[in-house]
Design an enzyme around this catalytic site. Structure first.
Site, PDB file in Angstrom:
ATOM      1  N   THR A  31     -17.787  31.826 -14.040  1.00  0.00           N
ATOM      2  CA  THR A  31     -17.118  30.793 -13.250  1.00  0.00           C
ATOM      3  C   THR A  31     -18.132  29.715 -12.870  1.00  0.00           C
ATOM      4  O   THR A  31     -19.298  30.025 -12.634  1.00  0.00           O
ATOM      5  CB  THR A  31     -16.513  31.448 -11.988  1.00  0.00           C
ATOM      6  OG1 THR A  31     -15.513  32.366 -12.420  1.00  0.00           O
ATOM      7  CG2 THR A  31     -15.876  30.426 -11.060  1.00  0.00           C
ATOM      8  N   GLY A  32     -17.675  28.466 -12.800  1.00  0.00           N
ATOM      9  CA  GLY A  32     -18.541  27.396 -12.323  1.00  0.00           C
ATOM     10  C   GLY A  32     -18.738  26.292 -13.343  1.00  0.00           C
ATOM     11  O   GLY A  32     -18.260  26.366 -14.478  1.00  0.00           O
ATOM     12  N   THR A  34     -21.504  25.100 -14.902  1.00  0.00           N
ATOM     13  CA  THR A  34     -22.385  25.268 -16.066  1.00  0.00           C
ATOM     14  C   THR A  34     -21.680  26.111 -17.133  1.00  0.00           C
ATOM     15  O   THR A  34     -21.719  25.789 -18.329  1.00  0.00           O
ATOM     16  CB  THR A  34     -23.724  25.910 -15.642  1.00  0.00           C
ATOM     17  OG1 THR A  34     -24.121  25.363 -14.382  1.00  0.00           O
ATOM     18  CG2 THR A  34     -24.815  25.647 -16.674  1.00  0.00           C
ATOM     19  N   ASP A  87     -22.456  33.280 -17.881  1.00  0.00           N
ATOM     20  CA  ASP A  87     -22.138  32.987 -16.482  1.00  0.00           C
ATOM     21  C   ASP A  87     -23.232  32.122 -15.879  1.00  0.00           C
ATOM     22  O   ASP A  87     -24.348  32.039 -16.421  1.00  0.00           O
ATOM     23  CB  ASP A  87     -21.982  34.302 -15.699  1.00  0.00           C
ATOM     24  CG  ASP A  87     -21.107  34.144 -14.466  1.00  0.00           C
ATOM     25  OD1 ASP A  87     -20.798  33.006 -14.077  1.00  0.00           O
ATOM     26  OD2 ASP A  87     -20.733  35.180 -13.884  1.00  0.00           O
ATOM     27  N   ALA A  89     -25.427  30.912 -12.142  1.00  0.00           N
ATOM     28  CA  ALA A  89     -26.054  31.584 -11.004  1.00  0.00           C
ATOM     29  C   ALA A  89     -26.475  30.534  -9.986  1.00  0.00           C
ATOM     30  O   ALA A  89     -26.631  29.352 -10.316  1.00  0.00           O
ATOM     31  CB  ALA A  89     -27.269  32.394 -11.462  1.00  0.00           C
ATOM     32  N   ASP A  90     -26.634  30.986  -8.752  1.00  0.00           N
ATOM     33  CA  ASP A  90     -27.083  30.078  -7.689  1.00  0.00           C
ATOM     34  C   ASP A  90     -28.597  30.146  -7.505  1.00  0.00           C
ATOM     35  O   ASP A  90     -29.226  29.164  -7.134  1.00  0.00           O
ATOM     36  CB  ASP A  90     -26.368  30.433  -6.379  1.00  0.00           C
ATOM     37  CG  ASP A  90     -24.866  30.361  -6.567  1.00  0.00           C
ATOM     38  OD1 ASP A  90     -24.389  29.357  -7.126  1.00  0.00           O
ATOM     39  OD2 ASP A  90     -24.174  31.328  -6.208  1.00  0.00           O
ATOM     40  N   GLY A 103     -18.898  30.248  -5.940  1.00  0.00           N
ATOM     41  CA  GLY A 103     -17.495  30.006  -6.274  1.00  0.00           C
ATOM     42  C   GLY A 103     -16.575  31.148  -5.852  1.00  0.00           C
ATOM     43  O   GLY A 103     -15.396  31.161  -6.217  1.00  0.00           O
ATOM     44  N   GLU A 109     -17.195  38.666 -11.435  1.00  0.00           N
ATOM     45  CA  GLU A 109     -18.387  38.356 -12.235  1.00  0.00           C
ATOM     46  C   GLU A 109     -19.259  39.602 -12.399  1.00  0.00           C
ATOM     47  O   GLU A 109     -19.820  39.844 -13.473  1.00  0.00           O
ATOM     48  CB  GLU A 109     -19.179  37.223 -11.582  1.00  0.00           C
ATOM     49  CG  GLU A 109     -18.465  35.884 -11.702  1.00  0.00           C
ATOM     50  CD  GLU A 109     -19.102  34.758 -10.913  1.00  0.00           C
ATOM     51  OE1 GLU A 109     -18.902  33.600 -11.285  1.00  0.00           O
ATOM     52  OE2 GLU A 109     -19.789  35.025  -9.913  1.00  0.00           O
TER      53      GLU A 109
END
Ligand code: 5RP
Length: 237
Positions: A31-32, A34, A87, A89-90, A103, A109
Site C-alpha cells: 500500500t502507498g 511508492t 511494498d 516503508a516509512d 497508511g 501488509e
C-alpha cells in the site's frame, strides 16, 4: 507536497521492483505511493509482455488501484504462499528492519510479508535511518483500546488514536479496528519491542517489521538512480 526529485526517486524504485517480477508470479501488492509506481509498471508489463500475474492486495486502496490498472487480483485463500511481495516503508534501518503503517495497512501488509518468499521494499532515500525511532503504528481492536493504551503508556510511549483527515473521529482500518500511533523516545531493541507490543491482548499487529530481514531486498530510489540492498545471502538480485 512531495518534491519532484523525491517523486522521481519513488517512481524509479517502484519501476525497478516491478522489473524483477517474472511471468507466472503471485505477488503481494503493498500500500502507498511508492508501491503504486510499481503497480503502474506491472500494468504496462502485462500489456507489453503479456505477463501473467496476480496480486494479493494489502488494502482496499490497493485493490481499487489494481482493478483500475487491470492487474488481476487473488486472495491468500487461493494462494496462501506467494512468490514476491512489493511494498513501501516509512523507515528502513541498516539491517533492513522496517517501520510501516502510515497508511494504516500494516496488518495485511505483515500477513502478506509473512506469506511471501521474497519481500521487496521500495523507498526513496529519505526513508533510510540509522536507528528506527519515533512513531510506531499499532492496530488495536476497539474493545481493547483503553487497556492497550495504558499498557503502552506504561512502556514509556505516548499513544494517540489516529484521527481521520476527511472524517471526524478515529481512522477505522480495513479490518474495522483503530490505529494507535505510539511515540517512543528511543527504540533500543526493535525486535524485542515488536514482540512485546504484539503480545498485548487486543493488539492485532504492530508496524515494526523485524523478522523478514533475511528475505528482504530494499530498492532505494535516489538522485542518481536506484541502489539495491539485498538481505538475502548469495542470491541473484
Ligand atoms: C502503509 C505503509 C506504506 O507502505 C508506507 O507508509 C510507505 O508509503 P509511501 O510509499 O506512500 O511513502 O506502510 O501502511
Amino acid at each position: 507536497m512531495i518534491s519532484a526529485p523525491a517523486e522521481k526517486a519513488k517512481k524509479d524504485a517502484g519501476f525497478h521492483a516491478a522489473n524483477l517480477v517474472k511471468d507466472g508470479m503471485i505477488l503481494g501488492l503493498g500500500t502507498g505511493s511508492t508501491t503504486y509506481h510499481a503497480m503502474v509498471r506491472l500494468s504496462a508489463r502485462r500489456k507489453e509482455e503479456h505477463l501473467s500475474i496476480a496480486g494479493v492486495p494489502t488494502s482496499l486502496q490497493t485493490a481499487i488501484r489494481a482493478r483500475d490498472l487491470g492487474i488481476p487480483l487473488t486472495t491468500l485463500d487461493d494462494h496462501p504462499t506467494i512468490d514476491m511481495a512489493i511494498d513501501g516503508a516509512d523507515q528502513v534501518d541498516p539491517i533492513l528492519r522496517l517501520i510501516k503503517g502510515r497508511g494504516a495497512a500494516l496488518t495485511r501488509e505483515k500477513v502478506v510479508a509473512e506469506a511471501a518468499g521474497r519481500l521487496v521494499i521500495v523507498v526513496d532515500e529519505g526513508k533510510l535511518v540509522t536507528n528506527l525511532t519515533g512513531v510506531v503504528p499499532v492496530e488495536v481492536i476497539p474493545f481493547a483500546i483503553t487497556p492497550v493504551m495504558k499498557r503502552i503508556t506504561g512502556m514509556g510511549a505516548d499513544p494517540l488514536i489516529r484521527e481521520g483527515n476527511a472524517k471526524d473521529g478515529p481512522v477505522i482500518t480495513d479490518n474495522g479496528n483503530y490505529i494507535l500511533d505510539c511515540s517512543f523516545s528511543g527504540i533500543v531493541n526493535p525486535g524485542e519491542l515488536e514482540d512485546t507490543i504484539t503480545a498485548i491482548p487486543g493488539v492485532v499487529e504492530c508496524g515494526l517489521f523485524c523478522n523478514y530481514t533475511g528475505k528482504t531486498t530494499v530498492i532505494i530510489g535516489g538522485e542518481k538512480g536506484c541502489r539495491v540492498v539485498d538481505g538475502r545471502k548469495n542470491q541473484e538480485i
